[in-house]
Write a protein that holds these residues in place. Structure first.
Motif, PDB file in Angstrom:
ATOM      1  N   LYS A 299       0.863  -1.063  -0.035  1.00  0.00           N
ATOM      2  CA  LYS A 299       0.130  -0.047  -0.089  1.00  0.00           C
ATOM      3  C   LYS A 299       0.710   1.219  -0.034  1.00  0.00           C
ATOM      4  CE  LYS A 299      -3.876   2.159   2.314  1.00  0.00           C
ATOM      5  NZ  LYS A 299      -4.588   2.482   1.060  1.00  0.00           N
TER       6      LYS A 299
ATOM      7  N   ARG B  88       3.029   1.920  -2.611  1.00  0.00           N
ATOM      8  CA  ARG B  88       4.205   1.361  -3.129  1.00  0.00           C
ATOM      9  C   ARG B  88       5.154   2.330  -3.344  1.00  0.00           C
ATOM     10  NH1 ARG B  88       3.187  -2.676  -7.732  1.00  0.00           N
ATOM     11  NH2 ARG B  88       1.907  -3.610  -6.006  1.00  0.00           N
TER      12      ARG B  88
ATOM     13  N   LYS C 179       5.796   2.963   2.502  1.00  0.00           N
ATOM     14  CA  LYS C 179       4.817   2.184   2.092  1.00  0.00           C
ATOM     15  C   LYS C 179       4.557   1.090   3.200  1.00  0.00           C
ATOM     16  CE  LYS C 179       7.821  -0.803  -0.552  1.00  0.00           C
ATOM     17  NZ  LYS C 179       8.212  -1.279  -1.863  1.00  0.00           N
TER      18      LYS C 179
ATOM     19  N   GLU D 219      -2.348  -2.245  -5.824  1.00  0.00           N
ATOM     20  CA  GLU D 219      -1.673  -2.460  -4.638  1.00  0.00           C
ATOM     21  C   GLU D 219      -1.479  -3.875  -4.023  1.00  0.00           C
ATOM     22  OE1 GLU D 219      -1.931   2.097  -2.587  1.00  0.00           O
ATOM     23  OE2 GLU D 219      -3.604   0.365  -2.368  1.00  0.00           O
TER      24      GLU D 219
END
Length: 204
Positions: free
Chosen positions: A102, A104, A109, A194
């Protein structure tokens, strides 16, 4: 004898040199083919699969901390560098265990292995630790709890969460160990982009 060597046709000398070059090449041909095959296999493997180490206890007992997972990148789509997703091969389903990244492209992240609970367009809510989908209690034999306390939503979304509509092409993911993990209750839904891939098996 020296005259005979001088009079030998140039073509014969060239043919001999060519044979000397071809002989070693023929000897090494199987090795070259093997190396080429290994390179192709490695590229295909990297395109379709990745490995992940379970860093937390969030998915116990299904997946223990320290387990190594084989993750299929192509379970839901085929992505190419710079081009992104070029083809969809499947649709993430409820109860799939997935590797997510999530944010990224962000410095902080979130990388985690979690279970898909809510699908696009569904309404997810939590009441006293129990998850409901579109107003119906969800049977979750995989969920475990370690804390008898129930927090109100004003204090934490861990045990109680108001109804949330999962956006299109997004998913609500949760840990199996509900009382000690961070998931969509705290960081929101994850987009399809994601999701790195589906966890296929624990290999170590």
């Amino acid at each position: 004898d020296g005259r005979a060597d001088e009079e030998r046709p140039v073509g014969e000398a060239g043919h001999g040199v060519a044979q000397q070059i071809r002989a070693p090449m023929k000897q090494h041909a199987p090795l070259v083919r093997l190396l080429a095959a290994l390179v192709v296999f490695s590229l295909v493997y990297l395109a379709l699969f990745t490995n992940a180490k379970m860093e937390s206890t969030a998915m116990e007992p299904a997946i223990a901390a320290g387990d190594y997972l084989l993750v299929c990148r192509a379970s839901y789509g085929v992505r190419l560098p710079l081009a992104g997703e070029v083809a969809r091969t499947g649709r993430p389903a409820r109860e799939d265990i997935v590797l997510i990244e999530k944010g990224r492209h962000d410095a902080e992240k979130i990388v985690a292995v979690l279970r898909i609970v809510g699908l696009p367009g569904e309404v997810v809510s939590i009441t006293d630790k129990r998850v409901s989908i579109d107003g119906q209690l969800l049977e979750e034999g995989y969920a475990t709890f370690s804390d008898d306390r129930v927090y109100p939503e004003a204090l934490s979304a861990r045990d109680n969460m108001a109804a949330l509509v999962v956006p299109e092409d997004a998913f609500f993911v949760m840990a199996d160990r509900r009382d000690t993990a961070t998931d969509s209750r705290f960081f929101g839904t994850v987009s399809r982009n994601e999701i790195v891939g589906r966890a296929l098996l624990v290999y170590w």
